[in-house]
Design an enzyme around this catalytic site. Structure first.
Site, PDB file in Angstrom:
ATOM      1  N   ASP A 136       0.699  -0.681   0.138  1.00  0.00           N
ATOM      2  CA  ASP A 136      -0.163   0.429   0.241  1.00  0.00           C
ATOM      3  C   ASP A 136       1.218   0.933   0.322  1.00  0.00           C
ATOM      4  O   ASP A 136       0.279   2.495   0.039  1.00  0.00           O
ATOM      5  CB  ASP A 136      -1.155   0.118   1.167  1.00  0.00           C
ATOM      6  CG  ASP A 136      -2.174   1.074   1.258  1.00  0.00           C
ATOM      7  OD1 ASP A 136      -2.405   1.318   0.444  1.00  0.00           O
ATOM      8  OD2 ASP A 136      -2.715   1.976   2.166  1.00  0.00           O
ATOM      9  N   CYS A 190     -20.734  -9.674  -8.399  1.00  0.00           N
ATOM     10  CA  CYS A 190     -21.589  -8.451  -7.898  1.00  0.00           C
ATOM     11  C   CYS A 190     -23.683  -8.582  -8.543  1.00  0.00           C
ATOM     12  O   CYS A 190     -24.305  -8.467  -8.403  1.00  0.00           O
ATOM     13  CB  CYS A 190     -21.221  -7.621  -8.036  1.00  0.00           C
ATOM     14  SG  CYS A 190     -19.673  -6.736  -7.423  1.00  0.00           S
ATOM     15  N   CYS A 193     -26.821  -6.982  -8.392  1.00  0.00           N
ATOM     16  CA  CYS A 193     -26.834  -6.353  -6.376  1.00  0.00           C
ATOM     17  C   CYS A 193     -26.039  -4.608  -6.035  1.00  0.00           C
ATOM     18  O   CYS A 193     -24.869  -4.562  -7.296  1.00  0.00           O
ATOM     19  CB  CYS A 193     -25.757  -6.785  -5.641  1.00  0.00           C
ATOM     20  SG  CYS A 193     -25.332  -6.089  -3.981  1.00  0.00           S
ATOM     21  N   CYS A 196     -23.761  -1.358  -2.538  1.00  0.00           N
ATOM     22  CA  CYS A 196     -22.746  -0.845  -1.140  1.00  0.00           C
ATOM     23  C   CYS A 196     -22.722   1.038  -2.831  1.00  0.00           C
ATOM     24  O   CYS A 196     -22.921   1.537  -2.131  1.00  0.00           O
ATOM     25  CB  CYS A 196     -21.698  -1.236  -2.616  1.00  0.00           C
ATOM     26  SG  CYS A 196     -21.085  -1.769  -4.119  1.00  0.00           S
ATOM     27  N   CYS A 216     -15.735  10.583  -0.974  1.00  0.00           N
ATOM     28  CA  CYS A 216     -15.625   9.136  -0.513  1.00  0.00           C
ATOM     29  C   CYS A 216     -15.188  10.076   0.711  1.00  0.00           C
ATOM     30  O   CYS A 216     -14.497  10.784   0.829  1.00  0.00           O
ATOM     31  CB  CYS A 216     -15.079   8.273  -1.174  1.00  0.00           C
ATOM     32  SG  CYS A 216     -14.257   7.465   0.415  1.00  0.00           S
ATOM     33  N   CYS A 243     -14.895   4.930   6.664  1.00  0.00           N
ATOM     34  CA  CYS A 243     -16.153   4.651   6.451  1.00  0.00           C
ATOM     35  C   CYS A 243     -16.020   3.620   5.817  1.00  0.00           C
ATOM     36  O   CYS A 243     -15.679   3.046   4.247  1.00  0.00           O
ATOM     37  CB  CYS A 243     -16.832   5.846   5.539  1.00  0.00           C
ATOM     38  SG  CYS A 243     -18.411   5.327   5.125  1.00  0.00           S
ATOM     39  N   CYS A 246     -19.304   0.591   2.714  1.00  0.00           N
ATOM     40  CA  CYS A 246     -20.201   0.318   1.078  1.00  0.00           C
ATOM     41  C   CYS A 246     -19.527  -1.286   1.687  1.00  0.00           C
ATOM     42  O   CYS A 246     -19.789  -2.016   0.745  1.00  0.00           O
ATOM     43  CB  CYS A 246     -18.959   1.271   0.254  1.00  0.00           C
ATOM     44  SG  CYS A 246     -17.398   1.191   0.204  1.00  0.00           S
ATOM     45  N   CYS A 250     -22.182  -5.272   2.095  1.00  0.00           N
ATOM     46  CA  CYS A 250     -21.833  -5.891   1.061  1.00  0.00           C
ATOM     47  C   CYS A 250     -22.333  -7.709   1.109  1.00  0.00           C
ATOM     48  O   CYS A 250     -21.505  -8.309   2.713  1.00  0.00           O
ATOM     49  CB  CYS A 250     -20.332  -6.163   0.276  1.00  0.00           C
ATOM     50  SG  CYS A 250     -19.869  -8.112  -0.687  1.00  0.00           S
TER      51      CYS A 250
END
Length: 355
Positions: A136, A190, A193, A196, A216, A243, A246, A250
């Site tokens: 990351d 997905c 759906c 999210c 966001c 946050c 989303c 799921c």
């Protein structure tokens, strides 16, 4: 030769499991051209906001071979941080702040990188190769690589979704000069759906599989350094760091087991439900002490107090007026402006209660 490659891959997976990784796969170093095209399109729209590093090293991010020409295979690994409690539990507890699940325990950068280094050292000891590890902090497209390695797929919220671990995986990569056995890529599951997309408080998704970071809450409370735009402050509610909305909604999370989570990510008591009054009273020393060893420490005291002030302004809790007032003369301009906004919001609440 093929048998040797397969045996090495299987032994590597076993080593990764011993180091705490629950998801394992291998991708080719050459990424599909559409991945780079999607990145360039996203950047051209300005959807990355203040994250200038996304733009400045876009060429290196586009493909592992651009970052390191010698790489032949990418070992993608996932470590679970599946929560044992409901991430929405504090949604209506207005005098406390909500911290994203991933940030309630130890800093994942340290935990995952340590496990990656040990796994990579084992690989070097077993085979004649070179390696590089990433978590990351480098121009690496972890999520497309994880999909290519079969760990899951990029969902409509743009994060990785796993059939076994839902949306709760930290990703790490080992670049190697070895030509390893490739995994079967992940497949999008997905379907129709849109949970999210529908739940996002700030409508940060202009379309499925697209995120505008500028709207966001995770970006606004973590990456964004200036005042939080007025148009988003009410929608932020009591989110003070990141946050999970989303991710938490799921349906694939029903397969994620909290018992699979690395123990290092168990939440610290003081980070599960911090009182806004305590956060508002922090000075820099308090901040460093409270958030030592946490990924939260990198945003600094001023940004955290700014976030807590937004939550205070949304709280309708008149007991927070006094700590907010003290911040009207804070040394930081952004904190002062946000305190002024919070006072105005709380004053409106007081007026309604008097009437």
């Amino acid at each position: 030769m093929a048998d040797d490659k397969l045996r090495l891959t299987q032994a590597l997976e076993k080593k990764a499991q011993d180091e705490g990784f629950v998801a394992f796969g291998i991708a080719a170093a050459q990424m599909a051209t559409e991945t780079s095209e999607r990145l360039q399109d996203w950047l051209s729209k300005g959807s990355h906001g203040d994250m200038i590093w996304m733009e400045s090293r876009a060429d290196e991010r586009a493909s592992p071979t651009t970052l390191w020409p010698e790489v032949q295979s990418v070992v993608m690994l996932g470590m679970s941080y599946a929560p044992a409690t409901d991430p929405f539990a504090l949604e209506s507890v207005s005098d406390h702040g909500r911290i994203s699940v991933y940030a309630q325990g130890k800093d994942y950068h340290d935990v995952v990188k340590g496990a990656l280094k040990r796994t990579a050292r084992w690989l070097v000891g077993e085979a004649d190769c070179q390696v590089k590890v990433f978590v990351d902090t480098a121009p690496v497209m972890e999520k497309p690589l994880a999909e290519a390695a079969g760990l899951g797929w990029q969902g409509k919220h743009t994060n990785l979704v796993s059939r076994d671990h839902g949306s709760w995986l930290f990703l790490g990569a080992i670049y190697t000069t070895l030509d390893l056995e490739l995994s079967v890529p992940g497949r999008d599951r997905c379907g129709s759906c849109s949970a999210c997309q529908d739940i996002c408080p700030t409508n940060a998704f202009p379309a499925p599989y697209q995120l505008d970071a500028r709207a966001c809450i995770s970006y606004l409370t973590i990456e964004h350094k200036g005042p939080i735009p007025l148009e988003f402050r009410k929608a932020i509610g009591n989110h003070i760091y990141g946050c999970d909305d989303c991710l938490a909604v799921c349906p694939w999370n029903k397969f994620a087991q909290a018992g699979a989570a690395n123990k290092a990510f168990l939440p610290r008591a003081e980070l599960i439900a911090p009182a806004l009054a305590d956060l508002l009273a922090m000075d820099d020393g308090d901040f460093r002490q409270i958030f030592a060893g946490s990924p939260i420490k990198r945003i600094g005291r001023d940004r955290m107090v700014r976030n807590a002030l937004v939550a205070a302004g949304n709280s309708e809790d008149l007991a927070l007026i006094e700590p907010v007032q003290k911040l009207l003369a804070d040394e930081n301009q952004v904190v002062r402006e946000t305190a002024d906004w919070a006072m105005a919001e709380l004053s409106r609440t007081m007026g309604k209660q008097i009437i």
